[in-house]
Design a protein around this motif. Structure first.
Motif, PDB file in Angstrom:
ATOM      1  N   LEU A 160     131.674 118.586  51.718  1.00  0.00           N
ATOM      2  CA  LEU A 160     131.257 119.348  52.889  1.00  0.00           C
ATOM      3  C   LEU A 160     131.688 118.712  54.204  1.00  0.00           C
ATOM      4  N   THR A 161     131.806 117.396  54.227  1.00  0.00           N
ATOM      5  CA  THR A 161     132.103 116.700  55.486  1.00  0.00           C
ATOM      6  C   THR A 161     133.576 116.354  55.658  1.00  0.00           C
ATOM      7  N   LEU A 162     134.360 116.533  54.611  1.00  0.00           N
ATOM      8  CA  LEU A 162     135.765 116.104  54.660  1.00  0.00           C
ATOM      9  C   LEU A 162     136.541 116.753  55.802  1.00  0.00           C
ATOM     10  N   ALA A 163     136.561 118.083  55.852  1.00  0.00           N
ATOM     11  CA  ALA A 163     137.382 118.773  56.857  1.00  0.00           C
ATOM     12  C   ALA A 163     136.908 118.504  58.288  1.00  0.00           C
ATOM     13  N   PRO A 164     135.618 118.640  58.593  1.00  0.00           N
ATOM     14  CA  PRO A 164     135.186 118.398  59.981  1.00  0.00           C
ATOM     15  C   PRO A 164     135.496 116.984  60.475  1.00  0.00           C
ATOM     16  N   THR A 165     135.405 115.990  59.578  1.00  0.00           N
ATOM     17  CA  THR A 165     135.665 114.618  60.011  1.00  0.00           C
ATOM     18  C   THR A 165     137.158 114.309  60.042  1.00  0.00           C
ATOM     19  N   GLN A 166     137.909 114.792  59.044  1.00  0.00           N
ATOM     20  CA  GLN A 166     139.348 114.535  59.023  1.00  0.00           C
ATOM     21  C   GLN A 166     140.042 115.168  60.217  1.00  0.00           C
ATOM     22  N   LEU A 167     139.568 116.338  60.623  1.00  0.00           N
ATOM     23  CA  LEU A 167     140.151 117.026  61.777  1.00  0.00           C
ATOM     24  C   LEU A 167     139.551 116.543  63.094  1.00  0.00           C
ATOM     25  N   LYS A 168     138.639 115.578  62.989  1.00  0.00           N
ATOM     26  CA  LYS A 168     137.995 114.965  64.158  1.00  0.00           C
ATOM     27  C   LYS A 168     137.238 115.985  65.003  1.00  0.00           C
ATOM     28  N   LEU A 169     136.672 116.958  64.317  1.00  0.00           N
ATOM     29  CA  LEU A 169     135.840 117.946  64.998  1.00  0.00           C
ATOM     30  C   LEU A 169     134.394 117.469  65.098  1.00  0.00           C
ATOM     31  N   LYS A 170     133.996 116.614  64.164  1.00  0.00           N
ATOM     32  CA  LYS A 170     132.643 116.074  64.139  1.00  0.00           C
ATOM     33  C   LYS A 170     132.695 114.601  63.756  1.00  0.00           C
ATOM     34  N   THR A 171     131.701 113.848  64.222  1.00  0.00           N
ATOM     35  CA  THR A 171     131.541 112.484  63.722  1.00  0.00           C
ATOM     36  C   THR A 171     130.965 112.554  62.315  1.00  0.00           C
ATOM     37  N   ASN A 172     131.020 111.453  61.584  1.00  0.00           N
ATOM     38  CA  ASN A 172     130.452 111.428  60.231  1.00  0.00           C
ATOM     39  C   ASN A 172     128.976 111.820  60.253  1.00  0.00           C
ATOM     40  N   GLU A 173     128.254 111.286  61.235  1.00  0.00           N
ATOM     41  CA  GLU A 173     126.823 111.561  61.325  1.00  0.00           C
ATOM     42  C   GLU A 173     126.568 113.040  61.609  1.00  0.00           C
ATOM     43  N   GLU A 174     127.324 113.609  62.532  1.00  0.00           N
ATOM     44  CA  GLU A 174     127.167 115.029  62.859  1.00  0.00           C
ATOM     45  C   GLU A 174     127.504 115.904  61.660  1.00  0.00           C
TER      46      GLU A 174
END
Length: 302
Positions: A160-174
């Motif tokens: 669930l967190t791979l795309a938002p973090t890899q694309l730097k759209l969200k921090t890991n925590e967010e």
């Protein structure tokens, strides 16, 4: 929201699967695409986000062009061509010249200089003003596949967190906070740290849906999301999709679930042999079908 304009798709084996498809998906609309196997339903859906690149035609996401410019769809491009100018010089009326060029495919696209600098300049202008990189567009278009396409070597949370973090759209925590909120929504928060191989088919598909939602998309595309599920698992996936529809999510769904399409869709598109044979509201399609092929199809699936 999405405009599909005269999409033609011919594969390398020479088979033409889509034969000039036009359709509009409006914001907040739920559109179900139905039709027999091999009719071009999934190809049309995949053309919307260029997982399948159209041979001809254009796809627009709001005001952004996703495909190359199709000169036949722009009068100003045709009028700038040497072919058009030649026909006019020969005495042909402008509208007739355009009609002839389109009907006989007269633009010399394969020869870069054949249609002149003005022609190339018009295409470049449209491209520069409207084209958007497909990877940016896909951030706004969630996609759910028939076979889930989860990463089996990653936990549910990592999926669930791979795309938002890899694309730097969200921090890991967010990203983890959003993921947990989505997991709670579907009652699977206790599965955050397990691997997809331990989940049922219905759980995998619900995870796949919320994975797409984690990107906060403008539109969701579903490619036969229940066809790989056991019958008892179909309901839990359809219930989630009904919730999304009720919340106003724009959705395009290729489906064989006629009851779901009738209940949830605002518009139904019936496609057969690469052509949209009929489209309308569920009441029109199911209650008063006009196309003979649609009538035959419904008689076999209802």
């Amino acid at each position: 929201m999405i405009s599909v304009k005269n999409i033609i798709k011919t594969f390398e084996d020479g088979v033409t699967v889509l034969k000039g498809v036009d359709c509009e998906i409006k914001k907040g609309e739920v559109v179900a695409i139905i039709g027999p196997s091999g009719s071009g339903k999934s190809t049309l859906l995949r053309c919307m986000n260029l997982l399948c690149v159209p041979t001809y035609g254009e796809v627009w996401l709001k005001d952004s062009l996703l495909t190359p410019v199709d000169p036949y769809l722009h009068t100003e491009v045709i009028e700038a061509s040497n072919t058009y100018k030649k026909l006019i010089a020969e005495g042909m009326d402008g509208s007739e010249a355009i009609k002839k060029i389109k009907a006989e495919d007269l633009l010399k696209e394969k020869f870069s200089s054949a249609e002149g600098k003005a022609y190339k300049a018009e295409i470049k202008k449209i491209y520069n003003e409207s084209h958007i990189d497909i990877n940016l567009a896909r951030q706004r278009m969630g996609m759910v596949f028939q076979h889930f396409n989860l990463f089996n070597n990653l936990t549910v949370m990592e999926n669930l967190t791979l795309a938002p973090t890899q694309l730097k759209l969200k921090t890991n925590e967010e990203a983890e906070q959003i993921a947990m909120t989505l997991l709670k929504r579907i009652g699977l928060e206790d599965k955050a740290d397990v691997y997809p191989s331990t989940l049922s088919g219905g759980q995998k598909q619900r995870i796949a849906i919320v994975r797409a939602l984690a990107m906060n998309p403008d539109i969701m595309l579903f490619d036969e999301p229940t066809s790989a599920l056991d019958p008892e698992m179909v309901g839990e996936v359809l219930d989630l999709m009904k919730q999304l529809a009720g919340e106003g999510m724009t959705m395009v769904i290729v489906t064989h679930e006629m009851g779901f399409a009738r209940e949830v869709a605002d518009k139904i598109i019936f496609i057969d042999e690469g052509i949209i044979k009929e489209q309308g509201t569920p009441a029109e399609i199911f209650g008063n079908p006009k196309d003979a092929r649609l009538k035959d199809f419904l008689s076999k699936v209802l």
